[in-house]
Design a protein around this motif. Sequence first.
Motif, PDB file in Angstrom:
ATOM      1  N   VAL A   1      48.502   6.187   4.207  1.00 28.94           N
ATOM      2  CA  VAL A   1      47.750   7.348   4.684  1.00 28.94           C
ATOM      3  C   VAL A   1      47.532   7.177   6.183  1.00 28.94           C
ATOM      4  O   VAL A   1      46.992   6.155   6.611  1.00 28.94           O
TER       5      VAL A   1
ATOM      6  N   HIS B   1      37.958   7.342   3.761  1.00 29.87           N
ATOM      7  CA  HIS B   1      39.151   6.518   3.528  1.00 29.87           C
ATOM      8  C   HIS B   1      39.449   6.373   2.036  1.00 29.87           C
ATOM      9  O   HIS B   1      40.611   6.439   1.611  1.00 29.87           O
TER      10      HIS B   1
ATOM     11  N   VAL C   1      42.714   0.011   2.303  1.00 34.05           N
ATOM     12  CA  VAL C   1      43.410   0.539   1.132  1.00 34.05           C
ATOM     13  C   VAL C   1      44.117   1.844   1.469  1.00 34.05           C
ATOM     14  O   VAL C   1      45.194   2.143   0.931  1.00 34.05           O
ATOM     15  N   ALA C   2      43.532   2.640   2.363  1.00 32.09           N
ATOM     16  CA  ALA C   2      44.198   3.870   2.768  1.00 32.09           C
ATOM     17  C   ALA C   2      45.518   3.569   3.463  1.00 32.09           C
ATOM     18  O   ALA C   2      46.543   4.207   3.200  1.00 32.09           O
ATOM     19  N   ARG C   3      45.517   2.586   4.336  1.00 30.76           N
ATOM     20  CA  ARG C   3      46.766   2.218   5.025  1.00 30.76           C
ATOM     21  C   ARG C   3      47.776   1.628   4.054  1.00 30.76           C
ATOM     22  O   ARG C   3      48.988   1.813   4.216  1.00 30.76           O
ATOM     23  N   SER C   4      47.267   0.934   3.014  1.00 27.95           N
ATOM     24  CA  SER C   4      48.193   0.360   2.036  1.00 27.95           C
ATOM     25  C   SER C   4      48.953   1.453   1.291  1.00 27.95           C
ATOM     26  O   SER C   4      50.041   1.211   0.768  1.00 27.95           O
ATOM     27  N   ALA C   5      48.357   2.658   1.209  1.00 28.12           N
ATOM     28  CA  ALA C   5      49.029   3.788   0.567  1.00 28.12           C
ATOM     29  C   ALA C   5      49.718   4.679   1.606  1.00 28.12           C
ATOM     30  O   ALA C   5      50.101   5.808   1.303  1.00 28.12           O
TER      31      ALA C   5
ATOM     32  N   SER D   1      40.974   9.627   0.728  1.00 30.20           N
ATOM     33  CA  SER D   1      42.350   9.842   1.183  1.00 30.20           C
ATOM     34  C   SER D   1      43.302   8.887   0.473  1.00 30.20           C
ATOM     35  O   SER D   1      44.438   9.255   0.137  1.00 30.20           O
ATOM     36  N   TRP D   2      42.838   7.668   0.213  1.00 30.64           N
ATOM     37  CA  TRP D   2      43.655   6.710  -0.545  1.00 30.64           C
ATOM     38  C   TRP D   2      43.867   7.201  -1.981  1.00 30.64           C
ATOM     39  O   TRP D   2      44.991   7.147  -2.500  1.00 30.64           O
ATOM     40  N   ASP D   3      42.798   7.698  -2.612  1.00 27.94           N
ATOM     41  CA  ASP D   3      42.932   8.154  -3.992  1.00 27.94           C
ATOM     42  C   ASP D   3      43.871   9.352  -4.087  1.00 27.94           C
ATOM     43  O   ASP D   3      44.608   9.478  -5.067  1.00 27.94           O
TER      44      ASP D   3
ATOM     45  N   LEU E   1      47.266   7.905  -4.006  1.00 28.06           N
ATOM     46  CA  LEU E   1      47.508   7.217  -5.273  1.00 28.06           C
ATOM     47  C   LEU E   1      47.818   8.235  -6.377  1.00 28.06           C
ATOM     48  O   LEU E   1      48.792   8.073  -7.125  1.00 28.06           O
TER      49      LEU E   1
END
Length: 579
Positions: free
Chosen positions: A493, A367, A487-491, A370-372, A375
């Motif tokens: 993903v 996760h 954090v992944a969902r916040s971006a 994938s978030w990075d 970003l």
Amino acid sequence: MTISPLVLGPLMRHVDETSATIWVETRDAVQVAVRAGGRSWAARTFGVHGHHYALVEVDGLEPGSVTAYTVDIDGSQVWPDVGSAFPPSRIATLTPGKPLRMAFGSCRTSVPHDASGNRTHGVDSLRAYALAMASNSDDLPWPDLVAFLGDQVYADSTSEQMQEFIRARRDIKAPPGEELKDYEEYAHLYYLAWSDPANRWLLSTLPSAMIFDDHDIRDDWNTSMNWKQEMEATSWWHERIVAGLASYWVYQHLGNLSPKERAEDAIWQHVARYSGEAELDLSAVLDAFADRADKEPTFYRWSYCRDFGDTRLVVVDSRAARNLAPDNRGLLDSEEMAWLDDRMRGGFRNLLVATSLPFLLPMGLHHVESWDEALSQGAWGKRAGRIGEKLRQAVDLEHWAAFQDSFRKVAVMVSEVADGRRGPAPETVAFLSGDVHFSYVSEVKRSSGSKIVQAVCSPIRNPLPRLTRSFAAVMSFGVAGTIGALVARSARVPDPPFRWAGLKGPWFDNNLACLEETPEGLRIWWRTGVVEDGDELNPKLKEVSALTVAPRRSAKHTGSGNSTIHRPEKSRRAIPGGR
């Protein structure tokens, strides 16, 4: 003291039911002969930047045979050494129908095997395995193959011995400093990696397959377009990448190829058709090839595939075949992805996919990566994107999870194989990986079809510092799972197409793993070297962990390798010098 005309090797490389490939490096331009079973096979050396190599193709062997061999140079025996404490090197051809047994692992530094080296880098588990094999230990069955899954050498993090060599030939304070600069330094690094007597004997008798990872070239190799542009702006990178890929072709990749594949390789064709009196100098051709292979990833394929009866092994290049274009990022470019797609087939008892980078990271780390990626690609704006790129390079957030498009495409492939939509479903689809410097096993959560697992063995010899181990465990298996998903969902993903969980691990020992097909399923175990009674040079093997991946009754394999659906080969053909 007499200096041997044999610098490195012999290395036992590609072996099948009737043939074997044996690689050597020699001190001069010579004729090399392999003698076994009353027969002999010979090859002339070819030269690269003042170094001399030969690849002897031993053919016409009996399936399932085990034959001791010797190596001659210009008519005089040079292997094995007189008075060697190790058993005779041997050629063991594959036995039709015999279940596969193979070893695998990654990340092995080349430092001395004394108390100091063991204190800083731990016991070399490969060397411990070699000593156990040489002693004919009853509880140690010999593998049919060892697969080295990246970081066979460290070009960017050099030992004191390597730095001594560098200082003797250039100013080590000038770029690239303590890192490797050219082909000559790569040749010495391979010498340090493969010249220890125990490891040298193991490599002379146990067939090996290899694929690079980043440290074979440089940390974070091809992480992103930003990284590549930063490297290309330096004064030394071009010479480094050309030397790294050229030496990789010579020392590692050439031996991966079957006789048929080697005959189709455009670089090898220069060697095969040469008939001049002087030794062939391949330097210019190989440098031009390496330069183009770096600039045009679709120009040459480093991945390869081998079938062992009813097991298929697909070895995937997850470094050089990347597409780094920001609007079309891929851990595999489109041509490489199509190649992999063609080989992801059912009809085998087990499908093994060897990729240096774990396909299934621990969920928390997946996760975060994938978030990075989101970003770095601008999901939160340009300023956050720059932060994401710095974070990506600083903490190595560049595995399959950081290339979401590629991850999802392969996830579809593996699901279709496991569900029987690409031929009879295997018992197990297993990803075999290294890189992360800890070992573990994860399994995809599914109630039917093939088992899908990720088995990691890393390092062979390069353990994480203890403080870093704690950080890695927390990031991978602790609260990072829940936080990472948020954090992944916040971006924005999307969630992964399936979920997976750990079966075993993590553990941080130096390890060499083995897997074996058994009637109960795919058995995998990890062993490490331990020093007893202060005998640093003769470590013993100790089992760290083991498990058997048992097939579901509803998915028990009934097909055979012969039922595999084969599609036409989409090969890349290297054209040396742009011919």
